[in-house]
Design a protein around this motif. Sequence first.
Motif, short mmCIF file in Angstrom:
data_model
loop_
_atom_site.label_atom_id
_atom_site.label_comp_id
_atom_site.label_asym_id
_atom_site.label_seq_id
_atom_site.Cartn_x
_atom_site.Cartn_y
_atom_site.Cartn_z
N TYR A 210 0.66 -1.12 -0.11
CA TYR A 210 -0.18 0.03 0.16
C TYR A 210 0.81 1.36 -0.07
O TYR A 210 0.46 2.40 0.01
N ASN A 211 2.28 1.19 -0.01
CA ASN A 211 3.09 2.47 -0.14
C ASN A 211 4.24 1.97 -0.73
O ASN A 211 4.56 2.74 -1.85
N GLY A 212 5.16 1.20 -0.30
CA GLY A 212 6.43 1.12 -0.67
C GLY A 212 6.30 0.44 -2.06
O GLY A 212 7.12 0.81 -3.03
N GLN A 213 5.57 -0.55 -2.42
CA GLN A 213 5.20 -1.05 -3.65
C GLN A 213 4.83 -0.09 -4.46
O GLN A 213 5.15 -0.30 -5.73
N ILE A 214 3.95 0.61 -4.26
CA ILE A 214 3.46 1.74 -5.11
C ILE A 214 4.64 2.54 -5.57
O ILE A 214 4.52 3.05 -6.83
N ALA A 215 5.44 2.89 -4.80
CA ALA A 215 6.81 3.88 -5.13
C ALA A 215 7.48 2.90 -6.32
O ALA A 215 7.65 3.79 -7.32
N LEU A 216 7.71 1.88 -5.79
CA LEU A 216 8.60 0.75 -6.87
C LEU A 216 7.80 0.85 -8.41
O LEU A 216 8.42 0.90 -9.28
N LYS A 217 6.50 0.64 -8.41
CA LYS A 217 5.80 0.74 -9.64
C LYS A 217 6.06 2.18 -10.34
O LYS A 217 6.16 2.16 -11.55
N ALA A 218 5.89 3.16 -9.61
CA ALA A 218 5.98 4.57 -10.07
C ALA A 218 7.58 4.63 -10.65
O ALA A 218 7.62 5.28 -11.58
N ALA A 219 8.44 3.93 -9.95
CA ALA A 219 9.74 4.01 -10.46
C ALA A 219 10.04 2.91 -11.37
O ALA A 219 11.08 3.05 -12.11
N GLY A 220 9.03 2.23 -11.81
CA GLY A 220 9.26 1.17 -13.08
C GLY A 220 10.19 -0.05 -12.50
O GLY A 220 10.88 -0.64 -13.52
N LEU A 221 10.10 -0.44 -11.38
CA LEU A 221 11.30 -1.25 -11.02
C LEU A 221 10.72 -2.51 -10.36
O LEU A 221 11.25 -3.00 -9.37
N MET A 222 9.37 -2.84 -10.64
CA MET A 222 8.90 -3.92 -9.89
C MET A 222 9.57 -5.32 -10.44
O MET A 222 9.58 -6.41 -9.55
#
Length: 376
Positions: A51-63
């Motif tokens: 709900y926060n850290g993974q959302i940030a990584l998605k925005a960074a294109g790094l999933m």
Amino acid sequence: MHMPVTIIGAGLGGLTLARVLHIHGIPVTVYEAESSPTVRTQGGMLDIHDYNGQIALKAAGLMDEFHAIVLEGRQATRVLDPDGTVLLHKVDDGMGGRPEVQRGDLRQILLDSLPAGTVRWGHKASGTRALGGGRHEVTFADGGTVVTSLLVGADGAWSRIRPLLTTATPEYAGTSVVETYLFHADTRHPAAAKAVGGGLLIAPSPGKEIFAHRENGDTLHTYVALTRPQDWFAAIDFTDAAAATARIAREFDGWAPELITLITDGDTAPVLRPQYALPTGHRWDRVPGVTLLGDAAHLAPPNGDGANLAMYDGAELGNALAARPDDIEAALTEYEQAMFPRSAEVTTLEGEAVPGIDSEHNTAQGLINMITEKSQ
């Protein structure tokens, strides 16, 4: 947006911001006090929340890169009474929303995602001053300076950028943590390794608690928390590892031997980490051309959300700047007005408020009751 962004601090939050800006074609430079990315180890395990850290990584294109560094099985959780009784053993079924990674691995994928030269190593900020019109000058310890029209303080608890916005300073939160490591635990310390299990061990008690993570392989990383004044810890000679850990262990007299082993048998010198915090609900009035993220903005005692919030801050700020390239102040206002209440939210577990370490409910059974009641 063609205005270059200057970020002070190459932690997870600052690097996430830099990556999101890079994706959107916004020029950015990160100044970091450390001389290189390998000058020190980067801490232990982090659970990255959906709900926060993974959302940030998605925005960074790094999933994809993130999934590649996840340590399988580490979401397993065991809750123990001080006598060693296991009250909860929750296996990692792969369905949890908080996969675990090593902090150093996470930082590296962020660094690898940025163009060479984005991070300027060995630049320790020593002071700042406002030049007017939203412009600021940052002075570094080597005497160098940089002038910028968009400055972001991502430089942690003792931020040099924060005084541009607020007079607030961190204060001791009443609790300190002592860190220890056990290597090759499965063969050298089998009872302790069994107590920790495959993921996280929690052994809570009012005013004291033990957390331990199983990191890569059979390394156990332990965090021993005690609510004591700083003078109490100052009386302990941490340069004498055996004496220091023995003194800490005395506060856990009567606890199970396998838990005491996590304190006394470490393979590295114990590290004392006092916990500091900014005032709850800390905020500031809008100052043109500068803002903060992560611990620089909302330092709190470790609660499992700090790194996640820093990354989320970075992603949200980057997205706000990209969405309003012609109105930077509107973007900064939008970011701060969303960040302030978000960072003041109460820490929860399974949706329930987590009791503080001093609470009479900070017990293994209290933790189990909270989880059980939520699931009913």
